[in-house]
Write a protein that holds these residues in place. Structure first.
Motif, PDB file in Angstrom:
ATOM      1  N   HIS A 202      23.250  -7.564  32.469  1.00 36.87           N
ATOM      2  CA  HIS A 202      22.077  -7.881  31.275  1.00 36.87           C
ATOM      3  C   HIS A 202      22.531  -8.130  29.738  1.00 36.87           C
ATOM      4  O   HIS A 202      22.869  -7.136  29.048  1.00 36.87           O
ATOM      5  CB  HIS A 202      20.756  -6.973  31.176  1.00 36.87           C
ATOM      6  N   HIS A 203      22.853  -9.330  29.076  1.00 37.66           N
ATOM      7  CA  HIS A 203      23.187  -9.288  27.864  1.00 37.66           C
ATOM      8  C   HIS A 203      22.061  -9.023  26.623  1.00 37.66           C
ATOM      9  O   HIS A 203      21.006  -9.299  26.892  1.00 37.66           O
ATOM     10  CB  HIS A 203      23.650 -10.730  27.778  1.00 37.66           C
ATOM     11  N   PHE A 204      22.399  -8.259  25.816  1.00 37.96           N
ATOM     12  CA  PHE A 204      21.778  -7.750  24.904  1.00 37.96           C
ATOM     13  C   PHE A 204      22.623  -7.263  23.500  1.00 37.96           C
ATOM     14  O   PHE A 204      23.670  -6.977  23.762  1.00 37.96           O
ATOM     15  CB  PHE A 204      20.499  -6.711  25.154  1.00 37.96           C
ATOM     16  N   VAL A 205      21.603  -7.179  22.310  1.00 40.06           N
ATOM     17  CA  VAL A 205      22.342  -6.611  21.118  1.00 40.06           C
ATOM     18  C   VAL A 205      21.496  -5.374  20.801  1.00 40.06           C
ATOM     19  O   VAL A 205      20.276  -5.562  20.605  1.00 40.06           O
ATOM     20  CB  VAL A 205      22.387  -7.632  20.006  1.00 40.06           C
ATOM     21  N   LEU A 206      22.147  -4.208  20.832  1.00 36.77           N
ATOM     22  CA  LEU A 206      21.429  -2.913  20.349  1.00 36.77           C
ATOM     23  C   LEU A 206      21.707  -2.589  18.782  1.00 36.77           C
ATOM     24  O   LEU A 206      22.895  -2.689  18.497  1.00 36.77           O
ATOM     25  CB  LEU A 206      21.887  -1.830  21.426  1.00 36.77           C
ATOM     26  N   THR A 207      20.730  -2.545  18.320  1.00 42.48           N
ATOM     27  CA  THR A 207      20.980  -2.227  16.613  1.00 42.48           C
ATOM     28  C   THR A 207      20.213  -0.918  16.617  1.00 42.48           C
ATOM     29  O   THR A 207      19.137  -0.609  16.697  1.00 42.48           O
ATOM     30  CB  THR A 207      20.220  -3.466  15.881  1.00 42.48           C
ATOM     31  N   ILE A 208      21.089   0.129  15.816  1.00 42.99           N
ATOM     32  CA  ILE A 208      20.649   1.588  15.425  1.00 42.99           C
ATOM     33  C   ILE A 208      20.700   1.522  14.091  1.00 42.99           C
ATOM     34  O   ILE A 208      21.640   1.616  13.479  1.00 42.99           O
ATOM     35  CB  ILE A 208      21.174   2.648  16.514  1.00 42.99           C
ATOM     36  N   GLU A 209      19.481   1.788  13.424  1.00 42.84           N
ATOM     37  CA  GLU A 209      19.601   1.813  11.963  1.00 42.84           C
ATOM     38  C   GLU A 209      19.109   3.295  11.401  1.00 42.84           C
ATOM     39  O   GLU A 209      18.251   3.659  12.014  1.00 42.84           O
ATOM     40  CB  GLU A 209      18.566   0.896  11.137  1.00 42.84           C
ATOM     41  N   LEU A 210      20.069   3.868  10.622  1.00 44.90           N
ATOM     42  CA  LEU A 210      19.680   5.412  10.226  1.00 44.90           C
ATOM     43  C   LEU A 210      19.108   5.169   8.941  1.00 44.90           C
ATOM     44  O   LEU A 210      19.778   4.776   7.915  1.00 44.90           O
ATOM     45  CB  LEU A 210      21.110   6.173  10.147  1.00 44.90           C
ATOM     46  N   LEU A 211      17.910   5.624   8.875  1.00 45.28           N
ATOM     47  CA  LEU A 211      17.264   5.540   7.359  1.00 45.28           C
ATOM     48  C   LEU A 211      16.793   7.046   6.795  1.00 45.28           C
ATOM     49  O   LEU A 211      16.116   7.473   7.490  1.00 45.28           O
ATOM     50  CB  LEU A 211      15.924   4.658   7.454  1.00 45.28           C
ATOM     51  N   PRO A 212      17.468   7.169   5.660  1.00 41.14           N
ATOM     52  CA  PRO A 212      17.100   8.544   5.173  1.00 41.14           C
ATOM     53  C   PRO A 212      15.603   8.800   5.000  1.00 41.14           C
ATOM     54  O   PRO A 212      14.958   7.835   4.461  1.00 41.14           O
ATOM     55  CB  PRO A 212      17.803   8.557   3.848  1.00 41.14           C
ATOM     56  N   HIS A 213      14.966  10.014   5.496  1.00 43.83           N
ATOM     57  CA  HIS A 213      13.549  10.130   5.541  1.00 43.83           C
ATOM     58  C   HIS A 213      13.280  11.593   5.263  1.00 43.83           C
ATOM     59  O   HIS A 213      13.350  12.429   6.073  1.00 43.83           O
ATOM     60  CB  HIS A 213      12.902   9.405   6.819  1.00 43.83           C
ATOM     61  N   GLY A 214      12.759  11.845   3.885  1.00 44.83           N
ATOM     62  CA  GLY A 214      12.403  13.169   3.606  1.00 44.83           C
ATOM     63  C   GLY A 214      13.681  14.100   3.905  1.00 44.83           C
ATOM     64  O   GLY A 214      14.719  14.103   3.309  1.00 44.83           O
ATOM     65  N   GLU A 215      13.586  15.152   4.826  1.00 39.95           N
ATOM     66  CA  GLU A 215      14.471  16.150   5.009  1.00 39.95           C
ATOM     67  C   GLU A 215      15.293  15.711   6.576  1.00 39.95           C
ATOM     68  O   GLU A 215      15.926  16.670   7.135  1.00 39.95           O
ATOM     69  CB  GLU A 215      13.925  17.457   5.338  1.00 39.95           C
ATOM     70  N   GLY A 216      15.120  14.339   6.701  1.00 36.03           N
ATOM     71  CA  GLY A 216      15.902  13.885   7.810  1.00 36.03           C
ATOM     72  C   GLY A 216      16.253  12.417   7.884  1.00 36.03           C
ATOM     73  O   GLY A 216      16.476  11.892   6.738  1.00 36.03           O
ATOM     74  N   THR A 217      16.064  12.000   9.180  1.00 32.11           N
ATOM     75  CA  THR A 217      16.551  10.585   9.235  1.00 32.11           C
ATOM     76  C   THR A 217      15.544   9.675  10.133  1.00 32.11           C
ATOM     77  O   THR A 217      15.185  10.367  11.371  1.00 32.11           O
ATOM     78  CB  THR A 217      17.875  10.406   9.879  1.00 32.11           C
ATOM     79  N   LYS A 218      15.050   8.705   9.803  1.00 34.33           N
ATOM     80  CA  LYS A 218      14.140   7.864  10.746  1.00 34.33           C
ATOM     81  C   LYS A 218      15.139   7.019  11.350  1.00 34.33           C
ATOM     82  O   LYS A 218      15.822   6.311  10.732  1.00 34.33           O
ATOM     83  CB  LYS A 218      13.079   7.137   9.928  1.00 34.33           C
ATOM     84  N   VAL A 219      15.318   6.903  12.573  1.00 37.46           N
ATOM     85  CA  VAL A 219      16.168   5.995  13.575  1.00 37.46           C
ATOM     86  C   VAL A 219      15.261   4.644  13.641  1.00 37.46           C
ATOM     87  O   VAL A 219      14.203   5.009  14.677  1.00 37.46           O
ATOM     88  CB  VAL A 219      16.609   6.738  14.708  1.00 37.46           C
ATOM     89  N   MET A 220      15.873   3.614  13.564  1.00 34.02           N
ATOM     90  CA  MET A 220      15.183   2.555  14.070  1.00 34.02           C
ATOM     91  C   MET A 220      15.963   1.832  15.336  1.00 34.02           C
ATOM     92  O   MET A 220      17.046   1.556  14.833  1.00 34.02           O
ATOM     93  CB  MET A 220      14.936   1.335  12.942  1.00 34.02           C
ATOM     94  N   TRP A 221      15.566   1.992  16.450  1.00 34.05           N
ATOM     95  CA  TRP A 221      16.216   1.455  17.481  1.00 34.05           C
ATOM     96  C   TRP A 221      15.824   0.072  18.195  1.00 34.05           C
ATOM     97  O   TRP A 221      14.541   0.241  18.510  1.00 34.05           O
ATOM     98  CB  TRP A 221      16.413   2.518  18.832  1.00 34.05           C
ATOM     99  N   ARG A 222      16.455  -0.874  18.192  1.00 33.41           N
ATOM    100  CA  ARG A 222      16.245  -2.277  18.602  1.00 33.41           C
ATOM    101  C   ARG A 222      17.144  -2.763  19.588  1.00 33.41           C
ATOM    102  O   ARG A 222      18.214  -3.163  19.302  1.00 33.41           O
ATOM    103  CB  ARG A 222      15.745  -3.025  17.505  1.00 33.41           C
ATOM    104  N   GLN A 223      16.639  -3.225  20.792  1.00 38.04           N
ATOM    105  CA  GLN A 223      17.403  -3.663  21.970  1.00 38.04           C
ATOM    106  C   GLN A 223      16.972  -5.238  22.058  1.00 38.04           C
ATOM    107  O   GLN A 223      15.685  -5.280  22.446  1.00 38.04           O
ATOM    108  CB  GLN A 223      17.218  -2.846  23.286  1.00 38.04           C
ATOM    109  N   THR A 224      17.729  -6.153  21.958  1.00 35.01           N
ATOM    110  CA  THR A 224      17.217  -7.339  21.772  1.00 35.01           C
ATOM    111  C   THR A 224      17.873  -8.367  22.809  1.00 35.01           C
ATOM    112  O   THR A 224      19.127  -8.628  22.967  1.00 35.01           O
ATOM    113  CB  THR A 224      17.474  -8.280  20.447  1.00 35.01           C
TER     114      THR A 224
END
Length: 149
Positions: A91-113
């Motif tokens: 199955h062909h796809f692109v996986l993008t994982i963004e690491l966004l600083p958020h307070g005392e940690g990180t918000k991960v945005m995971w997008r499989q397209t």
């Protein structure tokens, strides 16, 4: 081309870890082998050329003993910010994982397209569960403290 939103599984998760620590868990092939994939899977990494255009080849071993040879290409890598791969076989796809600083940690945005909304719809339930499990496995690996940056 159809809008990306209707072709993608999108997940967000907060991690009480720095973007650098998360990026290390993605950069290190020994670490990624421990958490990559749905519950019950293990991995054998054959190539891990962590540069844009580099190859990532692995065999995912399913809990039922089935092997899944997998080939990816690193598309974009931005230190402590972004990890993006193109899945080349099956199955062909692109996986993008963004690491966004958020307070005392990180918000991960995971997008499989996927290439089309129809292709995504065919796999949506499986992909949603697998991606949630993947993020949970990453959280468990980070909690072990073995991926310290």
């Amino acid at each position: 081309m159809e809008p990306i939103e209707i072709r993608s599984d999108i997940r967000t998760k907060f991690f009480p870890a720095s973007p650098a620590k998360l990026f290390t868990a993605m950069r290190d092939p020994n670490c990624i082998a421990k958490w990559w994939g749905p519950d019950g899977f293990t991995n054998t990494i054959h190539a891990y050329e962590f540069v844009p255009g580099g190859s990532w080849r692995l065999t995912m071993h399913g809990p039922d003993g089935t092997d899944y040879p997998t080939e990816n290409r690193f598309v974009r890598l931005v230190q402590d910010q972004l990890f993006e791969i193109e899945h080349l076989n099956g199955h062909h796809f692109v996986l993008t994982i963004e690491l966004l600083p958020h307070g005392e940690g990180t918000k991960v945005m995971w997008r499989q397209t996927f290439d089309t909304a129809e292709h995504y719809r065919q796999l949506a339930d499986f992909v949603a569960a697998a991606n949630e499990q993947n993020l949970s496995r990453l959280a468990a690996e980070l909690a072990l403290g073995k991926s310290a940056a």
